[in-house]
Design a protein around this motif. Structure first.
Motif, PDB file in Angstrom:
ATOM      1  N   VAL A   1       0.848  -1.188   0.000  1.00  0.00           N
ATOM      2  CA  VAL A   1       0.000   0.000   0.000  1.00  0.00           C
ATOM      3  C   VAL A   1       0.884   1.238   0.000  1.00  0.00           C
ATOM      4  O   VAL A   1       1.784   1.375   0.835  1.00  0.00           O
ATOM      5  N   VAL A   2       0.651   2.084  -0.966  1.00  0.00           N
ATOM      6  CA  VAL A   2       1.381   3.350  -1.025  1.00  0.00           C
ATOM      7  C   VAL A   2       0.365   4.477  -1.053  1.00  0.00           C
ATOM      8  O   VAL A   2      -0.696   4.374  -1.670  1.00  0.00           O
ATOM      9  N   GLU A   3       0.682   5.533  -0.360  1.00  0.00           N
ATOM     10  CA  GLU A   3      -0.172   6.710  -0.400  1.00  0.00           C
ATOM     11  C   GLU A   3       0.017   7.375  -1.753  1.00  0.00           C
ATOM     12  O   GLU A   3       1.154   7.687  -2.142  1.00  0.00           O
ATOM     13  N   PRO A   4      -1.066   7.573  -2.504  1.00  0.00           N
ATOM     14  CA  PRO A   4      -0.932   8.094  -3.870  1.00  0.00           C
ATOM     15  C   PRO A   4      -0.095   9.365  -3.962  1.00  0.00           C
ATOM     16  O   PRO A   4       0.770   9.475  -4.845  1.00  0.00           O
ATOM     17  N   GLU A   5      -0.323  10.313  -3.074  1.00  0.00           N
ATOM     18  CA  GLU A   5       0.410  11.579  -3.156  1.00  0.00           C
ATOM     19  C   GLU A   5       1.885  11.368  -2.824  1.00  0.00           C
ATOM     20  O   GLU A   5       2.767  12.007  -3.422  1.00  0.00           O
ATOM     21  N   ASP A   6       2.163  10.479  -1.875  1.00  0.00           N
ATOM     22  CA  ASP A   6       3.554  10.198  -1.526  1.00  0.00           C
ATOM     23  C   ASP A   6       4.291   9.550  -2.700  1.00  0.00           C
ATOM     24  O   ASP A   6       5.457   9.877  -2.980  1.00  0.00           O
ATOM     25  N   ALA A   7       3.590   8.597  -3.389  1.00  0.00           N
ATOM     26  CA  ALA A   7       4.217   7.924  -4.518  1.00  0.00           C
ATOM     27  C   ALA A   7       4.488   8.893  -5.662  1.00  0.00           C
ATOM     28  O   ALA A   7       5.554   8.856  -6.305  1.00  0.00           O
ATOM     29  N   LEU A   8       3.542   9.787  -5.893  1.00  0.00           N
ATOM     30  CA  LEU A   8       3.752  10.803  -6.936  1.00  0.00           C
ATOM     31  C   LEU A   8       4.938  11.695  -6.594  1.00  0.00           C
ATOM     32  O   LEU A   8       5.798  11.972  -7.446  1.00  0.00           O
ATOM     33  N   LYS A   9       4.992  12.156  -5.362  1.00  0.00           N
ATOM     34  CA  LYS A   9       6.076  13.052  -4.947  1.00  0.00           C
ATOM     35  C   LYS A   9       7.431  12.350  -5.048  1.00  0.00           C
ATOM     36  O   LYS A   9       8.417  12.946  -5.517  1.00  0.00           O
TER      37      LYS A   9
END
Length: 850
Positions: free
Chosen positions: A559-567
Motif C-alpha cells: 500500500v502506497v499513499e498516492p500523493e507520496d508515490a507521486l512526490k
C-alpha cells in the motif's frame, strides 16, 4: 504412415463418423483407434503455444501481441515468428495451432483488439498469410480465426453484427480472403456471434457459399469453444468439428437428426472427411500423437524473441532528439518510473495468456542496457494502476521450504466441519487429500491440470504458501474465486468469500468480484503463511458444459499513499539526467471476456506523466498497451514510444530501442484517436451501443483511418505512423500500365538521408478518383519494408492487382473495378503522402472469388 481417407471413411460405422465431429476434452479430437485414427492435439495461440494445460502447463515462448507484430509491417518477421511457433508446436506434440486472429479492429475498446494485426484488412491479411506460411512450413496446421465480424466481447455468444454486405466484404471478410489468397490455412475457426441475425456456426451463406464455394477453402472448419448452438444447422452449414468435448450439440443429437432426416449420411461423411483430411496432414508432419510436452529455449529463439519485441515498438515523438541514449548523450543517471516498469506484461489477457518460459521486465532491460554505459539507474513506482492486485508469483515459497510456489490439495468431500466457511478450524487435522500438486502461480485456472481420475469436478481445495515481501509496510491482499471460500493470513481469517460473495468478471464472468483487505506491519524478508480454503460447488452448477474444478486468484501489493508515490517519483525525476516513464495497460485491462469502457490510462497515470514531464524535460514516455489509449499530456511530451505487449523479451526490446542498439522502424497498426468520440464506430459499440441484441455497423466501410479521413478528423497519431532515428526521402514514382487482368507495378526510390542505418516502411495507398459510389479517400493496398545504410538509395517495386482497385457491388453480388483514373499515393503513413501518380484502367473488371 500411409493414410487413405476414403478407405478409412468407408470402414467407419455411422456412430464412429459422428464421434469424429466433436472434440475430446479441451485440446484434442476424438480418436477411433480400431481404425487407425489417433487423437490430434491443438493449442491456443496466437502469440504463443500454451500446450494442453491452462494450469501448471509446460512454459512457452511468448511473442509480441498481434498489434505489435502488425506494427512491424514486416512480412519476413511474421514468417519467422510463424516458423518458431511451429517448432514449439512440434515440441509440445501439437498438430493444430489456434491462430492467427484477423478480426478487424472496429474499435480500440475491444477486449481482444490486441489479438489481431491491424485495423486495415490489407495489413491484417498479408501479415496473417506470412504467419500461416511460417507455421505450416513445420507441418503444423494454422487456424485462422474468428470468422467473422467477432469484434466485441459484450454478449459475444449472442450479439448480432448487423453490417452491410459491402462493408462485410471489403473490411471484415477481406483479411480472411487475403490470407487464403496468399497462404493455405488448413483450418478455420467460426466465431461466436451472429451476422445479420444468423449465428456464424450455422450460416450457410458465410461458411459454404462464400468460404468454401466462392473462395475455394479446402480446410477444416472448427467452432470456437462452446460456439456451436445447433445440430443439423451447424453440420449443414459446414462446421466440421465442435469444440471442446464432450459434445453438447452433436453425438446422440446427430443420431436423432439422422432418424428425422434432418441430416443424411452424406452430410456426416462431408464433415468427417474434413477431419480425416487434416489427420492426413498430421500424419505427414511426423509429429507424434499423444506425445509428452516439452518447451523450446535456444539462443536462436531468444534472439528472435528480442528482435520481435524491438521491431514492434513505435517511436511516436522524438522532438528534442533525446533518443537514442548513447555515450554521446551526456547522461549519467536515469530514473525509471511507472507501474509498468517492474512487471513484464508480455501479452493481453484471456486465451492469449500463457506461462512464459522467462520474462524480462522493462526495468531489468533498462538496467542491463544502462550498465554497458556505466549509468546509474534508480526506480520509483509513481502510481498504481492495476485493475486486479498483482499476482504473488515472484514472492511465494512452499511451506516446507523446498522451493518456489504453493501447495494445492483436493478433497471430494469436506475434510473438516466448516472447512470453507468463516467458522473453519485452522488446525491441520484434516482428512487426507485425494490428490495434490505444487504450482508456481497464484492464478490457478483449474480448467485442466488436475487428476480427474481422483478429483471430482465438485470438490474442496486448499492453496497454501508462504509470502515473503521485498519491502516492509502495509500490504493489500486480494482474493477472487470460482466457487466460495476464504483467505487466511497467519491462521487468521482476512477475506470472506463464503458468505454471499459478489459476482465479478473472473472465470468468464461466473466467478466472484475481487475482495481486498489491508494487513499492516509486514517486514521485508519475513515469511507469512497464506491459505485459501474453498469449494467450487456453486460454480460447477453454473457451468456444467465446461468441465473444470473452479479456480482462484490471489494477489497482493504494498500500500502506497498516492500523493507520496507521486512526490517520490517527481523528486527522483528532478534529481536525474533522464527520466524513463513506463506506463500503460495490462492483461487485466485488455482481455478476452470484456471490453474496455473508455480509452483512458488507469489510475493516476496522467497526473504522474504530467508531473514528471514538468519536473524533468528530458523525459521519455513509454506506453504499453495492446490497442489505442489517449494521451492528454501529448503536447508536453517531447519523446514518446508505443511498446504494445512485447512477449518474453519485452524489457530488452525496449532497452534496445532506447539505447540505440535497434533503430525503431515500426508503424502504428491502428489509429490513436484524440478522444473516444472520434472513433468511427462510436457510439454503436459494446454494451452502450447495442440495440436489443444487435450492433449496427453504421460506419460501413469507413473503419479505422478511413473514418477519420472522410470526416476530416485529425487523430492523435494516424494509422501507419512511426518515426526512426534515420530520415528518408522518397522520389521517382512510376506506375506501369494496368494490364487487362488488372495487374500493375508501383516503382519508386527511397534514400536514407541520415548518417544512421535504418529501415523504412513505404506504404502504397489507392484512391478511386471517379467512383460511382462513396469510397474512402485512400486505402492501403501494399507496403514494403526497406533496409537502408546511411546515405543509401534503393529502388522499390510493389506489384498490385485488381484487388487494389475494386469495391464490392452489392447489386451484382460481385467485385468491380470501374474504368477510369486512380491515384497511387506513396507515403510514410496514411496521412504523410510523399509521392502521387495517376494510372488509368481502360476497361472495367468484375470478378468473384479470390
Amino acid at each position: 504412415m500411409a493414410f487413405n481417407i476414403e478407405e478409412t471413411l468407408s470402414k467407419l460405422s455411422v456412430i464412429q463418423k459422428i464421434k469424429l465431429l466433436s472434440g475430446l476434452g479441451w485440446w484434442h479430437t476424438e480418436p477411433v483407434e480400431e481404425h487407425g485414427i489417433p487423437s490430434m492435439r491443438m493449442s491456443d495461440g496466437p502469440n504463443g503455444v500454451r500446450g494442453t494445460r491452462f494450469f501448471n502447463g509446460v512454459p512457452s515462448s511468448c511473442f509480441p501481441s498481434s498489434t505489435g507484430l502488425g506494427a512491424s509491417f514486416d512480412i519476413d518477421l511474421a514468417y519467422d515468428v510463424g516458423v518458431a511457433l511451429g517448432e514449439e508446436c512440434r515440441a509440445k506434440g501439437c498438430h493444430i495451432l489456434l491462430g492467427p486472429t484477423v478480426n478487424t479492429q472496429r474499435s480500440p475498446l475491444g477486449g481482444r483488439s490486441f489479438e489481431s494485426f491491424a485495423e486495415d484488412p490489407t495489413l491484417n491479411g498479408l501479415i496473417a498469410a506470412a504467419y500461416i506460411n511460417g507455421v505450416q512450413s513445420k507441418g503444423v496446421s494454422a487456424t485462422i480465426k474468428h470468422f467473422v465480424a467477432n469484434d466485441q466481447e459484450f454478449e459475444r455468444f449472442s450479439i448480432s453484427s448487423d453490417v452491410s454486405e459491402r462493408a462485410l466484404r471489403e473490411i471484415y471478410l477481406k483479411p480472411f480472403q487475403l490470407a487464403l489468397k496468399h497462404s493455405d490455412p488448413w483450418a478455420l475457426m467460426s466465431s461466436y456471434n451472429r451476422v445479420n441475425g444468423v449465428h456464424v456456426s450455422e450460416n450457410t451463406w458465410l461458411l459454404d457459399d462464400i468460404l468454401r464455394k466462392e473462395w475455394g477453402f479446402k480446410g477444416l472448419i472448427m467452432s470456437d469453444w462452446i460456439g456451436v448452438y445447433s445440430t443439423a444447422e451447424s453440420i449443414k452449414a459446414g462446421v466440421d468439428l465442435e469444440m471442446p468435448g464432450p459434445t453438447v450439440m452433436r453425438g446422440k443429437a446427430v443420431e436423432r437428426s439422422l432418424a428425422a432426416q434432418k441430416l443424411f449420411i452424406s452430410d456426416i461423411d462431408d464433415r468427417a472427411r474434413k477431419v480425416l483430411e487434416l489427420l492426413q496432414k498430421a500424419y505427414a508432419s511426423g509429429i507424434p500423437f499423444n506425445a509428452p510436452e516439452e518447451g523450446v529455449d535456444t539462443p536462436e529463439l531468444r534472439k528472435l524473441l528480442r528482435k520481435a519485441a524491438a521491431d514492434s515498438i513505435v517511436l511516436l515523438k522524438n522532438e528534442k532528439n533525446l533518443l537514442p541514449l548513447t555515450s554521446e548523450s551526456k547522461v549519467r543517471s536515469i530514473a525509471v518510473i511507472g507501474p509498468n516498469a517492474k512487471y513484464a506484461f508480455s501479452s493481453g489477457g484471456g486465451s492469449a495468456r500463457l506461462l512464459e518460459s522467462y520474462t524480462v521486465t522493462p526495468l531489468h532491460g533498462i538496467e542491463a542496457g544502462a550498465k554497458e554505459f556505466g549509468l546509474d539507474v534508480k526506480f520509483a513506482l509513481g502510481a498504481t494502476t492495476h485493475k486486479l492486485n498483482p499476482l504473488l508469483d515472484p514472492y511465494i515459497t512452499l511451506r516446507d521450504g523446498s522451493g518456489k510456489g504453493a501447495l494445492l490439495e483436493f478433497w471430494n468431500e469436506s475434510p473438516a466441519d466448516g472447512f470453507a466457511t468463516t467458522q473453519t478450524n485452522l488446525t491441520d487435522g484434516l482428512k487426507p487429500c485425494v490428490w495434490s500438486c505444487t504450482t508456481k502461480v497464484s492464478n490457478c485456472v483449474l480448467l485442466d491440470g488436475v487428476d480427474e481420475s481422483k478429483v471430482e469436478k465438485d470438490c474442496f481445495l486448499r492453496y497454501s504458501t508462504v509470502f515473503t515481501p521485498e519491502e516492509s509496510g502495509t500490504y493489500e491482499f486480494s482474493l477472487t474465486l470460482a466457487g466460495s471460500g476464504n483467505l487466511f493470513f497467519e491462521n487468521k481469517l482476512i477475506i470472506d468469500l463464503s458468505t454471499a460473495p459478489t459476482p465479478g468478471d473472473y472465470f468468464m464472468g461466473l466467478g466472484t468480484a475481487e475482495v481486498k483487505v489491508q494487513v499492516p506491519g509486514l517486514k521485508a524478508g519475513q515469511g507469512y503463511l497464506l491459505e485459501v480454503r474453498a469449494n467450487n460447488h456453486d460454480y460447477v452448477k453454473q457451468v456444467p458444459i465446461i468441465p473444470n474444478w473452479g479456480g482462484l486468484r490471489l494477489g497482493a501489493v504494498k500500500v502506497v499513499e498516492p500523493e507520496d508515490a507521486l512526490k517520490e517519483a517527481i523528486d527522483l525525476a528532478k534529481s536525474t539526467d533522464v527520466a524513463i516513464l513506463v506506463v500503460g495497460l495490462n492483461h487485466d485491462w485488455e482481455s478476452e471476456g470484456y471490453d474496455r469502457p473508455d480509452l483512458e490510462l488507469p489510475g493516476l497515470t496522467n497526473r504522474l506523466v504530467s508531473g514528471v514531464l514538468k519536473a524533468n524535460p528530458r523525459t521519455i514516455v513509454v506506453n504499453q498497451s495492446g490497442s489505442a489509449v489517449t494521451f492528454p499530456w501529448i503536447n508536453e511530451a517531447p519523446t514518446v514510444l508505443q511498446a504494445f505487449y512485447g512477449g518474453n523479451e519485452l524489457g530488452n526490446g525496449i532497452a534496445d530501442v532506447l539505447f540505440g542498439k535497434v533503430n525503431p522502424s515500426a508503424k502504428l497498426s491502428l489509429t490513436f484517436p484524440k478522444r473516444l468520440e472520434d472513433v468511427p464506430s462510436y457510439p454503436s459499440y459494446g454494451s452502450k451501443g447495442q440495440e436489443h441484441g444487435k450492433i449496427l455497423y453504421n460506419e460501413g466501410v469507413f473503419v479505422g483511418y478511413r473514418g477519420y479521413q472522410v470526416k476530416n478528423l485529425t487523430p492523435m497519431f494516424p494509422f501507419g505512423f512511426g518515426l526512426s532515428y534515420s530520415t528518408f526521402e522518397y522520389s521517382a514514382l512510376k506506375c506501369s500500365e494496368i494490364s487487362a487482368e488488372g495487374k500493375f507495378t508501383v516503382s519508386f526510390t527511397i534514400k536514407n538521408t541520415s548518417n544512421v542505418d535504418g529501415r523504412e516502411v513505404a506504404q502504397i495507398y489507392i484512391s478511386d478518383d471517379e467512383a460511382s459510389l462513396p469510397r474512402p479517400q485512400r486505402e492501403l493496398k501494399g507496403f514494403k519494408k526497406v533496409a537502408l545504410k546511411a546515405g543509401e538509395s534503393r529502388s522499390v517495386d510493389v506489384g498490385l492487382d485488381r484487388e487494389a482497385l475494386g469495391f464490392f457491388d452489392e447489386r451484382r453480388g460481385e467485385w468491380i473495378a470501374e474504368k477510369g483514373t486512380f491515384s497511387v499515393l506513396v507515403g510514410a503513413s496514411s496521412e504523410d503522402v510523399k509521392l502521387k501518380e495517376s494510372v488509368d484502367l481502360k476497361n472495367s473488371l468484375t470478378w468473384r472469388g479470390l
